[in-house]
Design a protein around this motif. Structure first.
Motif, PDB file in Angstrom:
ATOM      1  N   ARG A 173      -9.576   1.782   3.478  1.00 51.75           N
ATOM      2  CA  ARG A 173     -10.975   1.334   3.325  1.00 51.75           C
ATOM      3  C   ARG A 173     -11.757   2.335   2.487  1.00 51.75           C
ATOM      4  O   ARG A 173     -12.556   1.950   1.630  1.00 51.75           O
ATOM      5  N   ALA A 174     -11.525   3.607   2.734  1.00 47.26           N
ATOM      6  CA  ALA A 174     -12.225   4.639   1.949  1.00 47.26           C
ATOM      7  C   ALA A 174     -11.797   4.556   0.482  1.00 47.26           C
ATOM      8  O   ALA A 174     -12.620   4.683  -0.431  1.00 47.26           O
ATOM      9  N   LYS A 175     -10.507   4.323   0.253  1.00 42.78           N
ATOM     10  CA  LYS A 175     -10.004   4.302  -1.122  1.00 42.78           C
ATOM     11  C   LYS A 175     -10.385   3.018  -1.874  1.00 42.78           C
ATOM     12  O   LYS A 175     -10.581   3.050  -3.085  1.00 42.78           O
ATOM     13  N   LEU A 176     -10.503   1.920  -1.144  1.00 42.46           N
ATOM     14  CA  LEU A 176     -10.850   0.638  -1.781  1.00 42.46           C
ATOM     15  C   LEU A 176     -12.179   0.728  -2.545  1.00 42.46           C
ATOM     16  O   LEU A 176     -12.348   0.114  -3.593  1.00 42.46           O
ATOM     17  N   LYS A 177     -13.092   1.539  -2.019  1.00 37.51           N
ATOM     18  CA  LYS A 177     -14.404   1.694  -2.673  1.00 37.51           C
ATOM     19  C   LYS A 177     -14.274   2.290  -4.076  1.00 37.51           C
ATOM     20  O   LYS A 177     -15.154   2.136  -4.909  1.00 37.51           O
ATOM     21  N   HIS A 178     -13.178   3.000  -4.313  1.00 34.24           N
ATOM     22  CA  HIS A 178     -12.980   3.648  -5.619  1.00 34.24           C
ATOM     23  C   HIS A 178     -12.053   2.858  -6.535  1.00 34.24           C
ATOM     24  O   HIS A 178     -11.858   3.245  -7.689  1.00 34.24           O
ATOM     25  N   PHE A 180       0.838  -1.210   0.000  1.00 34.25           N
ATOM     26  CA  PHE A 180       0.000   0.000   0.000  1.00 34.25           C
ATOM     27  C   PHE A 180       0.868   1.254   0.000  1.00 34.25           C
ATOM     28  O   PHE A 180       0.445   2.322   0.455  1.00 34.25           O
ATOM     29  N   PHE A 181       2.095   1.132  -0.480  1.00 36.37           N
ATOM     30  CA  PHE A 181       2.970   2.290  -0.658  1.00 36.37           C
ATOM     31  C   PHE A 181       2.158   3.361  -1.406  1.00 36.37           C
ATOM     32  O   PHE A 181       1.371   3.026  -2.292  1.00 36.37           O
ATOM     33  N   PRO A 182       2.328   4.635  -1.033  1.00 37.95           N
ATOM     34  CA  PRO A 182       1.434   5.680  -1.575  1.00 37.95           C
ATOM     35  C   PRO A 182       1.261   5.688  -3.094  1.00 37.95           C
ATOM     36  O   PRO A 182       0.184   6.047  -3.584  1.00 37.95           O
ATOM     37  N   THR A 183       2.289   5.301  -3.837  1.00 43.27           N
ATOM     38  CA  THR A 183       2.187   5.375  -5.303  1.00 43.27           C
ATOM     39  C   THR A 183       1.557   4.139  -5.942  1.00 43.27           C
ATOM     40  O   THR A 183       1.308   4.120  -7.143  1.00 43.27           O
ATOM     41  N   LYS A 184       1.278   3.099  -5.151  1.00 46.47           N
ATOM     42  CA  LYS A 184       0.685   1.877  -5.717  1.00 46.47           C
ATOM     43  C   LYS A 184      -0.788   2.128  -6.071  1.00 46.47           C
ATOM     44  O   LYS A 184      -1.371   3.127  -5.659  1.00 46.47           O
ATOM     45  N   ASN A 185      -1.398   1.206  -6.810  1.00 49.46           N
ATOM     46  CA  ASN A 185      -2.774   1.435  -7.278  1.00 49.46           C
ATOM     47  C   ASN A 185      -3.752   1.661  -6.124  1.00 49.46           C
ATOM     48  O   ASN A 185      -4.685   2.447  -6.240  1.00 49.46           O
ATOM     49  N   LEU A 186      -3.536   0.937  -5.007  1.00 53.10           N
ATOM     50  CA  LEU A 186      -4.276   1.227  -3.772  1.00 53.10           C
ATOM     51  C   LEU A 186      -3.227   1.676  -2.765  1.00 53.10           C
ATOM     52  O   LEU A 186      -2.579   0.852  -2.126  1.00 53.10           O
ATOM     53  N   GLY A 187      -3.062   2.976  -2.652  1.00 51.48           N
ATOM     54  CA  GLY A 187      -1.972   3.509  -1.832  1.00 51.48           C
ATOM     55  C   GLY A 187      -2.472   4.163  -0.562  1.00 51.48           C
ATOM     56  O   GLY A 187      -3.485   4.857  -0.556  1.00 51.48           O
ATOM     57  N   ASP A 231     -11.966   0.024  -8.231  1.00 49.32           N
ATOM     58  CA  ASP A 231     -12.382  -0.501  -9.538  1.00 49.32           C
ATOM     59  C   ASP A 231     -12.590   0.621 -10.557  1.00 49.32           C
ATOM     60  O   ASP A 231     -12.208   0.489 -11.712  1.00 49.32           O
ATOM     61  N   ALA A 232     -13.165   1.716 -10.107  1.00 43.40           N
ATOM     62  CA  ALA A 232     -13.370   2.852 -11.021  1.00 43.40           C
ATOM     63  C   ALA A 232     -12.018   3.414 -11.452  1.00 43.40           C
ATOM     64  O   ALA A 232     -11.817   3.749 -12.634  1.00 43.40           O
ATOM     65  N   TRP A 233     -11.104   3.501 -10.514  1.00 42.66           N
ATOM     66  CA  TRP A 233      -9.761   4.014 -10.857  1.00 42.66           C
ATOM     67  C   TRP A 233      -9.046   3.076 -11.833  1.00 42.66           C
ATOM     68  O   TRP A 233      -8.402   3.530 -12.773  1.00 42.66           O
ATOM     69  N   THR A 234      -9.171   1.768 -11.574  1.00 48.80           N
ATOM     70  CA  THR A 234      -8.531   0.791 -12.467  1.00 48.80           C
ATOM     71  C   THR A 234      -9.120   0.904 -13.869  1.00 48.80           C
ATOM     72  O   THR A 234      -8.388   0.888 -14.862  1.00 48.80           O
ATOM     73  N   ASN A 235     -10.436   1.036 -13.955  1.00 49.09           N
ATOM     74  CA  ASN A 235     -11.072   1.182 -15.273  1.00 49.09           C
ATOM     75  C   ASN A 235     -10.547   2.402 -16.012  1.00 49.09           C
ATOM     76  O   ASN A 235     -10.348   2.368 -17.227  1.00 49.09           O
ATOM     77  N   GLN A 236     -10.325   3.458 -15.281  1.00 48.81           N
ATOM     78  CA  GLN A 236      -9.798   4.677 -15.893  1.00 48.81           C
ATOM     79  C   GLN A 236      -8.368   4.446 -16.403  1.00 48.81           C
ATOM     80  O   GLN A 236      -8.015   4.882 -17.500  1.00 48.81           O
ATOM     81  N   ARG A 237      -7.571   3.729 -15.618  1.00 51.54           N
ATOM     82  CA  ARG A 237      -6.207   3.385 -16.065  1.00 51.54           C
ATOM     83  C   ARG A 237      -6.265   2.582 -17.367  1.00 51.54           C
ATOM     84  O   ARG A 237      -5.495   2.818 -18.300  1.00 51.54           O
ATOM     85  N   ILE A 238      -7.197   1.614 -17.417  1.00 49.76           N
ATOM     86  CA  ILE A 238      -7.310   0.764 -18.604  1.00 49.76           C
ATOM     87  C   ILE A 238      -7.729   1.591 -19.831  1.00 49.76           C
ATOM     88  O   ILE A 238      -7.226   1.401 -20.934  1.00 49.76           O
ATOM     89  N   LYS A 239      -8.630   2.539 -19.590  1.00 47.91           N
ATOM     90  CA  LYS A 239      -9.094   3.424 -20.667  1.00 47.91           C
ATOM     91  C   LYS A 239      -7.928   4.220 -21.257  1.00 47.91           C
ATOM     92  O   LYS A 239      -7.792   4.337 -22.476  1.00 47.91           O
ATOM     93  N   ILE A 240      -7.106   4.761 -20.375  1.00 46.00           N
ATOM     94  CA  ILE A 240      -5.958   5.558 -20.831  1.00 46.00           C
ATOM     95  C   ILE A 240      -4.981   4.659 -21.605  1.00 46.00           C
ATOM     96  O   ILE A 240      -4.509   5.023 -22.680  1.00 46.00           O
ATOM     97  N   ALA A 241      -4.732   3.465 -21.055  1.00 43.25           N
ATOM     98  CA  ALA A 241      -3.797   2.534 -21.707  1.00 43.25           C
ATOM     99  C   ALA A 241      -4.309   2.151 -23.094  1.00 43.25           C
ATOM    100  O   ALA A 241      -3.531   2.035 -24.047  1.00 43.25           O
TER     101      ALA A 241
END
Ligand SMILES: *Cc1c(COP(=O)(O)O)cnc(C)c1O
Length: 368
Positions: free
Chosen positions: A238-243, A180-187, A245-255
């Motif tokens: 816990r607060a960030k985990l809720k987001h 959960f290092f700050p720069t990881k996908n769930l940081g 999947d949406a964040w991952t989808n956005q990463r995939i969109k950009i890729a």
């Protein structure tokens, strides 16, 4: 433009984050508070595993699993030659010997056909790394491990939520290790990590290990460590985990946008894979004369990063293992060609377009 803009992400969730931090401070349960246990259940469920044990870092997660499996001096553990240092460092920390294996040219993950030759009577485990967010070849690796009775420990520090076939990473091996290092996908907003597993014995060991090997306060069963996740970090995660999947989808969109633009540029080699869900912790391209492009991008305000400039077998820290240049040609070549471009959910459409047009420009000029 920033390579990664954590403040931009904070701004989108400020209310929730401020609320949960305040809650922990008001409650005062800073160590092993209820948010830590809730996070363990939520992350384990997210990964499709039974147990989660929150720790101080992803490095500690890898180390704790090796300790739980009794890996020690005299044992060998197979790791890719091209990864972050922590993957091999923890093997040395247990007294065991890391045995490097070259990577696959298309996915940059450990090459399954090269693992077999590295297996000896001393081999105890394989640590595949899901590098940049792309799963390693888990079918081949788990089949091989079963045949030779080896443990598979997944280094999923960069790959939370990634899938190989229908299954999420961390659910293939005896355990999965998250950072959960700050720069990881769930940081987190500090250090953190977690082991997820279906193995109760392993989970029980690590639960004690993180509190000095104690089963009961002040009664120590074995020598452990002090490696807990702070309650504040648990609440933030816990607060960030809720987001996530949406964040991952956005990463995939950009890729996807990058891919369709860059596949038209002959000098760029892209990652190739099928049957996997890549979560794009990094978006990496390969090119021949990297420095010229890095400088051109820099001149135009676009930061880029090299993960990683030197493969592990050539690191000074591992001189004692007696590897030499040429031992792992794919790792060596890829470390000289790889370049990561900005990718994060808050990267605007205009910024993406600017990155694409600047790269196009560079290769157009080069042609002339
Ligand atoms: C980040 C990372 C780790 C270590 O995680 P920390 O939380 O920084 O200790 C291990 N392996 C890989 C591949 C990583 O990217």
């Amino acid at each position: 433009m920033k390579f990664l803009d954590l403040h931009a992400q904070y701004k989108t969730i400020k209310k929730e984050i401020d609320r949960v931090i305040n809650h922990v401070i008001t409650n005062g349960d800073f160590i092993m508070g209820s948010d830590v246990y809730a996070l363990e259940d939520e992350v384990a469920a997210y990964c499709g595993t039974r147990y989660g044990i929150a720790l101080n870092s992803g490095t500690d997660a890898l180390y704790a699993v090796l300790k739980a499996l009794g890996i020690q001096k005299g044992d060998e553990v197979i790791v890719p030659a091209f990864t972050y240092i922590a993957t091999a460092e923890v093997v040395v920390s247990t007294g065991a010997t890391p045995v490097f294996v070259d990577i696959d040219e298309q996915t940059y993950t450990i090459a399954p056909d090269k693992i077999r030759r590295a297996i000896t009577r001393k081999t105890k485990a394989i640590i595949p790394v899901h590098l940049y967010g792309l799963p390693a070849a888990m079918t081949e690796i788990t089949t091989l491990a079963k045949k030779h009775r080896l443990y598979v420990i997944e280094d999923a520090a960069q790959a939370i939520g990634a899938r190989y076939g229908q299954k999420k990473v961390c659910s293939f091996g005896v355990a999965g290790c998250l950072s959960f290092f700050p720069t990881k996908n769930l940081g987190a907003y500090g250090d953190g990590g977690m082991v997820v597993t279906n193995n109760k014995k392993l989970a029980d060991f690590i639960r004690k290990w993180r509190i000095h090997g104690q089963s009961k306060k002040y009664y120590t069963d074995f020598v452990g460590a002090s490696s807990r996740l702070d309650t504040i970090q648990g609440a933030i995660l816990r607060a960030k985990l809720k987001h996530l999947d949406a964040w991952t989808n956005q990463r995939i969109k950009i890729a996807t946008r990058y891919n369709s633009a860059f596949k038209k540029i002959q000098d760029i080699k892209l990652t190739e894979f099928k049957n996997s869900k890549h979560v794009y912790h990094q978006y990496s391209i390969r090119i021949n004369n990297r420095n010229a492009l890095v400088n051109y991008l820099k001149k135009h305000g676009i930061p880029s990063m090299i993960y990683y400039p030197l493969p592990l077998h050539l690191q000074k820290a591992f001189n004692f293992l007696k590897y030499t240049p040429g031992d792992f040609p794919v790792s060596e070549r890829i470390s000289s060609e790889i370049l990561s471009l900005p990718i994060y959910p808050e990267l605007s459409f205009n910024q993406q377009k600017y990155i694409i047009s600047t790269l196009n420009e560079f290769f157009e000029i080069k042609k002339k």
